[in-house]
Design an enzyme around this catalytic site. Sequence first.
Site, mmCIF file in Angstrom:
data_model
loop_
_atom_site.group_PDB
_atom_site.id
_atom_site.type_symbol
_atom_site.label_atom_id
_atom_site.label_comp_id
_atom_site.label_asym_id
_atom_site.label_seq_id
_atom_site.Cartn_x
_atom_site.Cartn_y
_atom_site.Cartn_z
ATOM 1 C CD GLU A 3 -2.617 -1.515 2.472
ATOM 2 O OE1 GLU A 3 -3.158 -0.497 2.932
ATOM 3 O OE2 GLU A 3 -2.814 -2.645 2.945
ATOM 4 C CE LYS A 54 -3.581 1.053 -2.445
ATOM 5 N NZ LYS A 54 -4.597 -0.015 -2.414
ATOM 6 N NE ARG A 120 -3.330 -13.817 -5.996
ATOM 7 C CZ ARG A 120 -4.360 -13.452 -5.240
ATOM 8 N NH1 ARG A 120 -4.140 -12.886 -4.059
ATOM 9 N NH2 ARG A 120 -5.593 -13.635 -5.651
#
Length: 285
Positions: A3, A54, A120
């Site tokens: 974050e 971000k 991912r």
Amino acid sequence: MPELPEVETIRRGLEKTIKTYRITNVKILCEKSFVGPKTLVKNQKIIDVRRKGKALLIDLENGVTMMIHLRMTGQLIFRGNKEIFAGGHPTDSFINELPDKQTRAIFELENGVLYFNDQRKFGFVKILETSEVENDDFIKKLAKEPWDISFEEFKENLMHHKTAPIKATILDQKVIAGIGNIYADEALFYAKIHPKRETGSLTGNEIKELLEGVRTVMQASIDSGGSTMKTYVKADGTKGDYLRLFAKVFRREGEPCERCGGEIIKIRVAGRGTHICPSCQKEEK
DNA sequence: CTAGGATCCTGTCAGC
DNA sequence: TGCTGACAGGATCCTA
């Protein structure tokens, strides 16, 4: 993801380690993770490392910017001749031999190698003209930073989502920039607001406390060094846990609340795991 | 227009 | 041990 505080920590690390150095070569190990022509960054000197919410922005001398968004599991790991640095999603890739299975792009520099890792594959590196950064779909919709937004503007943005749970609303980057799942939970705990409260039901004072909470918890995290090598591996070689340096509720279910002694629980709000102290944060006022 | 759920992808962990 | 489903520090797309 990483974050705002983690991305800011990485920005500072990159500013110290790779700014003013030249990228000598780029290797792409996963096409999905790299958008745009790599030829535009090869042989270019890094002139600035910026951050918007971000998103990281690495400006090159030829008027090209590499925008890097780490999303959930992105990491940037620099292995330099003199210095090393790692930040982002904390995993053993910080200390493993690289490249590893999760390395998606490799930037060879004059003074070391920068690895973009991302388990991912939600994160990405995107090549843009520096002058076009503000027109990027993500950047142009982004709200102001927690320290730049006024109470009035924050309140106005919140009130576009009157019936949504407050946690979902503050996770929206068009409302305020940089909040993710950790700092949403921490800021709501700080302000003693239940994450399921309807956004429109918040009082002016609660909104004020919430904004103060966002600023306070994020600043504490930046001050503690975010998720980096330093907090991942302690000086004695044992594993650290940077969340414990500042988090009061996140991943502390079953532990006593520091404020009232009640038990912290984990619930589900807006499809995300959510941590609260049910006695400090009442659903009904 | 907002709200809420599915989706992208890989890996880990709990439970059978 | 092997399988299965749930879940994960994010944001977008689709549908109602």
